[in-house]
Design an enzyme around this catalytic site. Structure first.
Site, PDB file in Angstrom:
ATOM      1  N   GLU A  98     -27.159   0.173  32.745  1.00 11.77           N
ATOM      2  CA  GLU A  98     -27.379  -1.550  31.948  1.00 11.77           C
ATOM      3  C   GLU A  98     -28.159  -2.352  32.812  1.00 11.77           C
ATOM      4  O   GLU A  98     -27.252  -3.636  33.032  1.00 11.77           O
ATOM      5  CB  GLU A  98     -25.102  -1.875  32.210  1.00 11.77           C
ATOM      6  CG  GLU A  98     -24.608  -0.275  30.849  1.00 11.77           C
ATOM      7  CD  GLU A  98     -23.035  -0.787  31.615  1.00 11.77           C
ATOM      8  OE1 GLU A  98     -22.583  -0.720  30.147  1.00 11.77           O
ATOM      9  OE2 GLU A  98     -22.642  -0.507  32.642  1.00 11.77           O
TER      10      GLU A  98
HETATM   11  C1  ACM Z   1     -21.751   3.090  33.206  1.00  7.59           C
HETATM   12  O1  ACM Z   1     -21.130   3.449  32.303  1.00  7.59           O
HETATM   13  N1  ACM Z   1     -22.141   2.164  33.147  1.00  7.59           N
HETATM   14  C2  ACM Z   1     -22.558   4.381  33.419  1.00  7.59           C
END
Ligand code: ACM
Length: 548
Positions: free
Chosen positions: A354
């Site tokens: 992310e």
């Molecule tokens: C995640 O759930 N951002 C690895």
């Protein structure tokens, strides 16, 4: 290419509802038929009041019932081959487990060549048992657990424990009788990596809370504890060269509570406790995104030189280390060096998920340099699967957290990396994320990956999960528990149990044993054990919870 969440991770803390036990009728003799080559249904194990051999989680590779049960008595002794301190430690652990409920003395003694009682036997000649396997032989005179390694003995002890009545887990004296079905279990794991992750950043968990989770994991033969030690909301490990990371960056959590961090001594205590349960700690410092706590602690880590405020919400994707600044790599070097020095295990996880506030070019630059730092300090890189968009280091593992609706293109990139030598840890969010709600009525948890009931969580095959991935590329499975809504051990109990047992079985048991019907029967048999351990698990209506 990153896996954008459709819904931001915004949920209020749910209050924990008391779930009333479904209280379905006890299934007395239960499943048998556990495994091909395993316990035959209605086989020799049908002694009333004795749990059929192999009626455990994870199901053993092979269970052959036969002969008389063994009965523990006040005269039982635990014999250990006297040349191994580690085997003796496993013996002491077993005695500590059994003494409160049985009330027996259970002395741990050097093996004297005789037979009878409980014997823990290390033998270098048992090559087929591998690094973690064991053989358990039970009969009228005693139980012998044989392994090539102390870890194998330890896993055999968990099997012995589960073959005993659930009341053996109570911490006060119980009536027994303490019988173990006769026969032979021969058992080795399918995967070497069988993990669970605890996010101690969104909410901080104390050393004692982490140890409680470690003990629960060990019962099901999980061997990796992944600690998510840093994120936007909190930095949870003392770093001597950057002290404000912990003292300031660790000073709050989701919702604005006091947060906390582990001193180096406390972290080492967790590592040692995990090792005593034959678990390896995998520390994670999430980079270059998920770094607000670090950016708030040191203004110089920000591209504009201005420290943002601490963050106590639950959005993701808004923070990034400054890829163009040299000091960023001093920071990475110092943090990785200090954590590597505290961690005897093989792995260091550098996140990489992310990174929505980092350009792709910067992401690749950063991840390649961060990986080189991990390698320099002697550790093997793990990253979330977005790592495959950079250049995975030799031997690196990518942790896949996509879901059914993840694009074919993204799955194909992961598969191509796997064919190129990057190992995979499978943590599909719509299967193994323990923070997903079971149903729309689950008070805790999130639902961006959907609802994940017990069957959905268990009923898939890690080796066949991602198209185009060679089975040999799968290092194992891991069940992550993100803690935006999880703030106590009671919350962990509700979300991890019983799904963690399914993850453990996917990691340990041979593919040929995989079967929802027999699994749900055996899982139902774990209800009384979890209750005796004080685990307030989710009484899924998909499972016939037994009583004892
Ligand atoms: C995640 O759930 N951002 C690895």
């Amino acid at each position: 290419m990153t896996q954008r969440r459709t819904f931001p991770r915004l949920r209020l803390l749910g209050s924990l509802l008391l779930v009333v036990a479904a209280g379905i009728t006890g299934i007395g003799a239960a499943p048998g038929g556990a495994a091909p080559g395993g316990a035959a249904p209605g086989g020799a194990a049908a002694t009333p009041g004795v749990r059929p051999l192999g009626d455990i989680v994870p199901v053993p590779a092979s269970a052959r019932p036969g002969g008389s049960p063994y009965t523990l008595t006040a005269r039982t002794r635990i014999h250990v081959d006297d040349d191994s301190r580690e085997a003796r430690r496993v013996g002491a652990y077993l005695a500590d487990l059994l003494r409160p409920s049985t009330g027996y003395a259970l002395p741990v003694v050097d093996h004297d060549g005789g037979t009878g009682g409980i014997r823990l036997r290390l033998s270098g000649r048992e090559a087929a048992l591998g690094d973690e396997g064991y053989r358990l032989e039970s009969g009228r005179r005693g139980v012998t657990i044989t392994a090539r390694t102390p870890a194998g003995l330890f896993h055999g002890v968990q099997t012995l424990r589960q073959q005993l009545p659930a009341s053996v887990e109570e911490d006060t004296r119980q009536p027994g009788p303490w019988r173990v079905a006769g026969g032979t279990i021969t058992d080795t794991p399918r995967y070497a990596y069988r993990g669970a992750m605890l996010d101690v950043s969104r909410h901080f968990f104390t050393v004692e809370q982490v140890k409680r989770y470690i003990d629960q994991m060990a019962l099901y033969k999980i061997n990796k504890l992944h600690l998510h030690l840093s994120d936007d909301q909190g930095w949870r490990i003392a770093i001597d060269s950057w002290p404000r990371l912990a003292t300031y960056g660790g000073s709050t959590q989701v919702g604005g509570g006091p947060g906390g961090y582990y001193t180096k001594a406390q972290y080492k205590d967790i590592v040692a406790y995990a090792a005593s349960r034959h678990l390896e700690v995998v520390p994670e410092i999430d980079m270059p995104g998920h770094t607000n706590a670090a950016l708030a602690s040191y203004a110089e880590l920000n591209c504009d030189g201005i420290a943002p405020p601490l963050y106590t919400g639950t959005a993701v994707g808004f923070s990034s280390l400054c890829v163009a600044k040299d000091i960023t790599y001093d920071f990475v070097d110092d943090v990785v060096r200090e954590i590597a020095a505290l961690t005897p295990g093989r792995y260091l996880h550098i996140g990489g998920d992310e990174a929505h506030s980092t350009s792709h070019e910067d992401y690749v630059t950063f991840m390649d340099r961060a990986q080189a730092t991990v390698v320099k300090y002697g550790k093997t890189v793990i990253g979330w699967h977005q790592l495959v968009g950079a250049n995975p280091a030799e031997g690196a593992l990518a942790q896949y957290w996509g879901l059914d609706r993840t694009s074919d293109a993204e799955k194909a990139r992961v598969a191509a990396a796997a064919r190129n030598g990057t190992g995979l840890i499978l943590s599909p969010a719509d299967r193994l994320y323990l923070d997903m709600k079971y149903t729309k009525d689950t008070p805790l948890g999130l639902s961006w990956a959907g609802y994940v009931e017990v069957q959905r969580s268990y009923d898939w095959d890690p080796a066949a999960y991602l198209p185009g991935v060679p089975a040999s590329a799968v290092a194992g499975v891991e069940a992550p528990l993100w803690t935006e809504t999880i703030a106590s051990s009671a919350h962990i109990d509700q979300m991890a149990f019983p799904r963690l047992l399914g993850a453990a079985e996917l990691g340990w048991s041979p593919a040929a044993t995989h079967d929802w019907e027999t699994y749900r029967q055996r899982l139902g048999g774990q209800g009384p054990r979890l209750e005796a351990l004080g685990v307030d698990f989710y009484r899924s209506p998909q499972v016939d919870w037994r009583t004892e």
